[in-house]
Design a protein around this motif. Structure first.
Motif, mmCIF file in Angstrom:
data_model
loop_
_atom_site.group_PDB
_atom_site.id
_atom_site.type_symbol
_atom_site.label_atom_id
_atom_site.label_comp_id
_atom_site.label_asym_id
_atom_site.label_seq_id
_atom_site.Cartn_x
_atom_site.Cartn_y
_atom_site.Cartn_z
ATOM 1 N N LEU A 23 36.771 39.842 32.986
ATOM 2 C CA LEU A 23 36.764 38.224 33.509
ATOM 3 C C LEU A 23 35.640 38.064 34.288
ATOM 4 C CD1 LEU A 23 40.465 37.336 33.331
ATOM 5 C CD2 LEU A 23 38.717 36.796 31.308
ATOM 6 N N LEU A 24 35.584 38.568 35.276
ATOM 7 C CA LEU A 24 34.449 38.293 36.428
ATOM 8 C C LEU A 24 33.177 38.525 35.678
ATOM 9 C CD1 LEU A 24 35.712 40.039 39.590
ATOM 10 C CD2 LEU A 24 35.491 37.817 39.227
ATOM 11 N N GLY A 45 29.751 35.874 36.025
ATOM 12 C CA GLY A 45 28.252 36.471 36.060
ATOM 13 C C GLY A 45 28.188 37.822 36.592
ATOM 14 N N ARG A 46 27.141 38.604 36.323
ATOM 15 C CA ARG A 46 26.955 39.875 36.775
ATOM 16 C C ARG A 46 26.747 40.039 38.091
ATOM 17 N NH1 ARG A 46 23.891 43.288 34.652
ATOM 18 N NH2 ARG A 46 21.831 42.125 33.957
ATOM 19 N N VAL A 54 40.312 35.909 40.466
ATOM 20 C CA VAL A 54 40.723 35.754 39.025
ATOM 21 C C VAL A 54 42.160 35.309 38.924
ATOM 22 C CG1 VAL A 54 41.014 36.604 36.838
ATOM 23 C CG2 VAL A 54 38.984 37.457 38.168
ATOM 24 N N ASP A 55 42.872 35.773 39.869
ATOM 25 C CA ASP A 55 44.405 35.501 39.739
ATOM 26 C C ASP A 55 44.579 33.783 40.166
ATOM 27 O OD1 ASP A 55 46.293 38.133 39.817
ATOM 28 O OD2 ASP A 55 44.013 38.242 40.544
ATOM 29 N N VAL A 56 43.901 33.585 40.985
ATOM 30 C CA VAL A 56 43.914 32.031 41.360
ATOM 31 C C VAL A 56 43.447 31.090 40.612
ATOM 32 C CG1 VAL A 56 43.237 30.503 43.441
ATOM 33 C CG2 VAL A 56 43.732 32.785 43.997
ATOM 34 N N HIS A 57 42.382 31.376 39.914
ATOM 35 C CA HIS A 57 41.999 30.601 38.802
ATOM 36 C C HIS A 57 42.775 30.791 37.655
ATOM 37 C CE1 HIS A 57 38.106 28.997 40.533
ATOM 38 N NE2 HIS A 57 37.953 30.092 41.132
ATOM 39 N N ARG A 65 31.758 47.238 33.985
ATOM 40 C CA ARG A 65 32.283 46.002 33.317
ATOM 41 C C ARG A 65 31.937 45.773 31.943
ATOM 42 N NH1 ARG A 65 31.874 43.366 38.222
ATOM 43 N NH2 ARG A 65 29.811 42.329 37.910
ATOM 44 N N ARG A 66 30.615 46.128 31.729
ATOM 45 C CA ARG A 66 29.961 45.870 30.777
ATOM 46 C C ARG A 66 30.247 46.933 29.352
ATOM 47 N NH1 ARG A 66 24.831 45.970 31.968
ATOM 48 N NH2 ARG A 66 25.443 44.163 33.171
#
Lengths: 229, 229
Positions: free
Chosen positions: A182-183, A188-189, A198-201, B124-125
């Motif tokens: 998800l990140l 973005g990379r 991520v959890d917060v969002h 990640r990719r």
DNA sequence: TCAAACTGTAACACTCTTGTCACAAAAGCA
DNA sequence: TGCTTTTGTGACAAGAGTGTTACAGTTTGA
């Protein structure tokens, strides 16, 4: 954005450099849009919707790094790969360039051949554009074009990050995404963000999705990540 | 290749460099396998099935670029991302590195922070490719992508460890796994846990699988281990 | 310029999972 | 049958993973 001929936005204040690059990019078969300052660059991004951006670091007024930062902040332009061009070779800058969200970083003096290779590499990697899509899941409808989301007909108020997050989920309902994935997709990379963010969002997205009633459609997969449905 | 802890294959002939990198990679939570030459690297790729490879360019005998070329030729290893490490900053090499198939290229001296970010980015990719299989046995269905398990249509509630355990069994129904083999696959290679722990989790898995009725599909092979069916 | 909106991080409470132990039950073996 | 070895299972404390709130720093938009 054209299907057959990719567009490159070239942002470089020095005319001679601009000439050379523009010539070579066109020779490679790209459409080229040019800007000689940061402000014009930001405008042209909207207008031309380029597939990749070649961005000079040193520019009067709005610097390349500032342009980069702004572009990577807006959800509409975040996914456009940026190749940063700079005369500074110190590591600090390289890291800062990447941290700001640049997808690649080329130090002057560079070779045309190398730069072309990198432009091609970024284009190859760029995601298939998800423009004009209308995604549905259950009673949730997401319109990528108008950037609007409704649930059971009622419009939902989502922030940019929440919108991108939901888009990702809705592209493949049921699929479990790890926080890192998800990140990568949403943020973005090469961006250093804590995975807990991520959890917060996710929490914020949940609140938005259930604001007018309805069950929470997001599923937590303990030890792995999240999924829609 | 382990489910939760990614493995990095580090190929670097200079001991000091290797130490530093290895230390930092482990601090990031990766499993690290090391090689100090190209031949060993090629062997270790088979053995360890790394998720990403950090490859030094300059090495005696088999150079990094040669290793890279060979790996990108074999279909089994083609998808493993390679980050090339090199002291050469000349354009020719950078282009050659990327065109040989390296997924990223970092010039020495690099910063550890930057390299770690790049390793994470490559990981990640690469991940999504591995997912997406659907396993069936009898009336049990396991979907790796959605992380869901059903029996006779009814959803089962499994913890992360139980899920991995069942995945392992379902990949090769009927095969008998020793407790050590299960520890290896489900728990990870170098984690010390008592073999009796396997018994307990088998018990938990059994309970979950028979929660809504149905026979216990797990078979105890006395003196050896367990099998599905 | 100011207010509102958005973002990333830290902190805390809480739940779920996990590994181990102890003991019961079962299986081999003579 | 007795005895030993192996396996099943309930309990439990420790730890990991997650949901949520608060907050400071920015950006956005009027």
């Amino acid at each position: 954005m054209s299907a057959d001929q990719p567009t490159v936005l070239l942002v470089e204040d020095e005319p001679a450099q601009r000439e050379v690059l523009s010539y070579n990019l066109e020779a490679e078969g790209f459409r080229v849009a040019c800007a000689d300052n940061g402000e014009d660059a930001l405008l042209l991004v909207e207008e031309e919707q380029p597939d990749v951006i070649v961005l000079d670091w040193m520019m009067p007024n709005l610097s390349g790094i500032e342009v980069c930062r702004r572009l990577k902040m807006r959800s509409q332009t975040r996914s456009v790969p940026i190749i940063m061009l700079s005369a500074r070779s110190e590591e600090v800058d390289r890291v800062r360039g990447l941290e700001t969200g640049a997808d690649d970083y080329v130090v002057k003096p560079y070779s045309i051949v190398e730069l072309m290779a990198r432009v091609r590499a970024q284009l190859r990697r760029a995601r298939p554009a998800a423009a004009g899509l209308r995604l549905e899941f259950d009673d949730i409808v997401l319109d990528a074009e108008t950037h609007r989301v409704t649930r059971a007909g009622a419009p939902l108020k989502l922030g940019p990050t929440e919108f991108r997050l939901l888009s990702t989920f809705m592209e493949k309902p049921g699929r479990v995404w790890s926080r890192d994935q998800l990140l990568d997709r949403v943020w973005g990379r090469d961006i250093y963000v804590d995975t807990r963010t991520v959890d917060v969002h996710i929490g914020r997205l949940r609140k938005a999705l259930t604001a007018h009633g309805g069950a929470d459609p997001l599923r937590t997969v303990r030890g792995t990540g999240y999924a829609l449905g």
